[in-house]
Design a protein around this motif. Structure first.
Motif, PDB file in Angstrom:
ATOM      1  N   GLU A 120      33.949  40.966-100.478  1.00 33.15           N
ATOM      2  CA  GLU A 120      33.525  40.961 -99.080  1.00 33.15           C
ATOM      3  C   GLU A 120      32.519  39.949 -98.809  1.00 33.15           C
ATOM      4  O   GLU A 120      32.753  38.776 -98.100  1.00 33.15           O
ATOM      5  N   ALA A 121      31.458  40.195 -99.169  1.00 31.75           N
ATOM      6  CA  ALA A 121      29.927  39.391 -99.117  1.00 31.75           C
ATOM      7  C   ALA A 121      29.051  39.723-100.317  1.00 31.75           C
ATOM      8  O   ALA A 121      29.043  40.971-100.834  1.00 31.75           O
ATOM      9  N   ASN A 175      34.034  35.586-102.643  1.00 37.28           N
ATOM     10  CA  ASN A 175      33.905  36.425-101.493  1.00 37.28           C
ATOM     11  C   ASN A 175      34.305  35.674-100.020  1.00 37.28           C
ATOM     12  O   ASN A 175      34.240  34.491-100.059  1.00 37.28           O
ATOM     13  N   HIS A 230      37.680  48.553-102.844  1.00 37.07           N
ATOM     14  CA  HIS A 230      36.642  47.686-103.294  1.00 37.07           C
ATOM     15  C   HIS A 230      35.830  48.667-104.205  1.00 37.07           C
ATOM     16  O   HIS A 230      35.801  49.952-104.123  1.00 37.07           O
TER      17      HIS A 230
END
Ligand code: URA
Length: 190
Positions: free
Chosen positions: A43-44, A82, A156
């Motif tokens: 994601e980040a 990401n 995740h």
């Protein structure tokens, strides 16, 4: 359009396309084998990643390493990146405008690495890369062909840290990813 990952990294280092550039410690470009057949997209960056400039080095990353080890995929053989290259404050979800500003860099990375399989780590990545209504609890582990890439999504690792009951499904998904990787590596391109 950059011709190498190093050129692309330099472009990202100078990026100020969204306000996250102002709060970052380090831009988190990506890590791993530039010719990987298997690419993971999270994601980040979180706090540890923002400090080091390397994706998935914190607790979630260490759990990802355990799954890679469990299915006998060396971390050095894969590439990890990401959706966002800069950390959102307090690890909040990325804003759509931040994703829009950053996604072109990921697309360039995918073009330069040219993996066979792309694995989305979590809902945010799957929503962006597979389809916008992706439901991770229902669709994790399913493979879809998008253009030349075989794509799938898994939970995740941070979600597994919060809910250990998902760990068994994660292992099964990772085993299937390993199987697909072996099948595709045995077969000539096309
Ligand atoms: N979570 C992500 O999605 N990416 C990282 O790099 C670290 C944690």
């Amino acid at each position: 359009m950059p011709d190498t990952l190093d050129q692309l990294r330099s472009v990202c280092d100078g990026c100020h396309a969204c306000p996250l550039a102002d709060s970052r410690t380090k831009m988190v470009f990506g890590v791993g084998n530039p010719q990987a057949d298997l690419m993971f997209v999270g994601e980040a960056p979180g706090g540890d990643e923002d400090k080091t400039g390397i994706p998935f080095v914190g607790l979630a990353g260490q759990l990802l390493d355990k799954y890679l080890f469990a299915v006998d995929i060396p971390r050095e053989s894969v590439y990890i990146a990401n959706i966002l290259k800069c950390r959102p404050p307090h690890n909040r979800d990325p804003f759509p405008a931040e994703e829009d500003a950053c996604i072109g860099y990921l697309r360039d990375q995918v073009r330069l690495i040219d993996p066979k399989i792309i694995v989305c780590l979590g809902r945010i990545s799957a929503n962006r890369l597979i389809h916008p209504d992706f439901r991770i609890s229902r669709e994790h582990g399913q493979f879809v062909k998008k253009g030349k890439f075989l794509m799938t999504a898994v939970y995740h690792p941070a979600a597994l840290l919060r809910d250990a009951s998902k760990k068994e499904e994660m292992l099964l998904d990772m085993e299937r990813i390993k199987e697909q990787l072996e099948l595709l590596s045995a077969k000539p391109e096309g």
